[in-house]
Design a protein around this motif. Structure first.
Motif, mmCIF file in Angstrom:
data_model
loop_
_atom_site.group_PDB
_atom_site.id
_atom_site.type_symbol
_atom_site.label_atom_id
_atom_site.label_comp_id
_atom_site.label_asym_id
_atom_site.label_seq_id
_atom_site.Cartn_x
_atom_site.Cartn_y
_atom_site.Cartn_z
ATOM 1 N N SER A 2 -62.267 -33.440 -46.876
ATOM 2 C CA SER A 2 -62.546 -34.865 -46.985
ATOM 3 C C SER A 2 -63.302 -35.130 -48.274
ATOM 4 C CB SER A 2 -63.349 -35.360 -45.780
ATOM 5 O OG SER A 2 -64.588 -34.695 -45.693
ATOM 6 N N GLY A 3 -63.229 -36.377 -48.748
ATOM 7 C CA GLY A 3 -63.999 -36.782 -49.912
ATOM 8 C C GLY A 3 -63.343 -36.543 -51.258
ATOM 9 N N PHE A 4 -62.107 -36.058 -51.267
ATOM 10 C CA PHE A 4 -61.384 -35.891 -52.532
ATOM 11 C C PHE A 4 -59.889 -35.985 -52.227
ATOM 12 C CE2 PHE A 4 -59.761 -31.519 -52.031
ATOM 13 C CZ PHE A 4 -60.563 -31.042 -51.008
ATOM 14 N N ILE A 37 -50.335 -18.852 -45.428
ATOM 15 C CA ILE A 37 -51.113 -20.030 -45.783
ATOM 16 C C ILE A 37 -50.193 -21.247 -45.727
ATOM 17 C CG2 ILE A 37 -50.703 -19.758 -48.272
ATOM 18 C CD1 ILE A 37 -53.541 -20.871 -48.715
ATOM 19 N N SER A 38 -50.735 -22.353 -45.262
ATOM 20 C CA SER A 38 -49.961 -23.590 -45.213
ATOM 21 C C SER A 38 -50.917 -24.769 -45.362
ATOM 22 C CB SER A 38 -49.175 -23.697 -43.901
ATOM 23 O OG SER A 38 -50.060 -23.717 -42.786
ATOM 24 N N ARG A 39 -50.334 -25.950 -45.490
ATOM 25 C CA ARG A 39 -51.157 -27.148 -45.624
ATOM 26 C C ARG A 39 -50.454 -28.328 -44.999
ATOM 27 N NH1 ARG A 39 -52.384 -27.871 -51.589
ATOM 28 N NH2 ARG A 39 -53.196 -29.909 -50.926
ATOM 29 N N ASP A 40 -51.227 -29.265 -44.531
ATOM 30 C CA ASP A 40 -50.708 -30.520 -43.985
ATOM 31 C C ASP A 40 -51.447 -31.627 -44.715
ATOM 32 O OD1 ASP A 40 -50.173 -32.833 -42.517
ATOM 33 O OD2 ASP A 40 -50.066 -31.749 -40.628
ATOM 34 N N ASN A 41 -50.784 -32.223 -45.698
ATOM 35 C CA ASN A 41 -51.451 -33.241 -46.506
ATOM 36 C C ASN A 41 -51.818 -34.475 -45.686
ATOM 37 O OD1 ASN A 41 -51.341 -31.653 -48.788
ATOM 38 N ND2 ASN A 41 -49.494 -32.625 -49.603
ATOM 39 N N ALA A 42 -51.021 -34.797 -44.688
ATOM 40 C CA ALA A 42 -51.320 -35.956 -43.855
ATOM 41 C C ALA A 42 -52.627 -35.760 -43.081
ATOM 42 C CB ALA A 42 -50.170 -36.227 -42.893
ATOM 43 N N LYS A 43 -52.899 -34.523 -42.725
ATOM 44 C CA LYS A 43 -54.127 -34.202 -41.989
ATOM 45 C C LYS A 43 -55.231 -33.689 -42.907
ATOM 46 C CE LYS A 43 -51.793 -33.121 -37.633
ATOM 47 N NZ LYS A 43 -51.566 -32.104 -36.585
ATOM 48 N N THR A 44 -54.956 -33.620 -44.188
ATOM 49 C CA THR A 44 -55.878 -33.059 -45.198
ATOM 50 C C THR A 44 -56.484 -31.745 -44.710
ATOM 51 O OG1 THR A 44 -57.848 -34.316 -44.496
ATOM 52 C CG2 THR A 44 -56.408 -35.350 -46.131
#
Length: 124
Positions: A25-27, A70-77
């Protein structure tokens, strides 16, 4: 303010699995590459895995290839580290980090933001 909060660590038997999460959060998370590092007692912090925000390319430290994802979910940051077939040598404090370089870096110096870490303990 900028925050990276890791979760999902704990005690697991050798051969078991854990899924770490890093809530950001925050960026502008979607334009930051994300990395995972770990530090065992008495050892330096070492690179584990990273994922580029621009290309989606992933890199792994050799000893975790084929076991960690490793993975990422941009919608969930949120960034994740799925760890399977855990070994005693995987134990340590795991940190997530963020950098706004387009390419992946294995150097901790490249990362701008850091979380506080989550402990992973592997029993044999």
């Amino acid at each position: 303010q900028v925050q990276l909060v890791e979760s999902g660590g704990g005690l697991v038997q050798a051969g078991g699995s854990l899924r770490l999460a890093c809530q950001a959060s925050g960026f502008a998370f979607s334009v930051y590459s994300m990395g995972w590092f770990r530090q065992a007692p008495g050892k330096e912090r070492e690179f584990v895995a990273a994922i580029s925000w621009s290309t989606g390319v992933r890199e792994y430290e050799d000893s975790v290839k084929g076991r960690f994802t490793i993975s990422r979910d941009n919608a969930k940051t949120t960034a994740y580290l799925q760890m399977n077939s855990l070994k005693s040598e995987d134990a340590g404090v795991y940190y997530c980090a963020a950098d706004n370089l387009g390419s992946i870096s294995r150097s901790s110096r490249a990362y701008e933001y850091w979380g506080q870490g989550t402990q992973v303990t592997v029993s044999s």
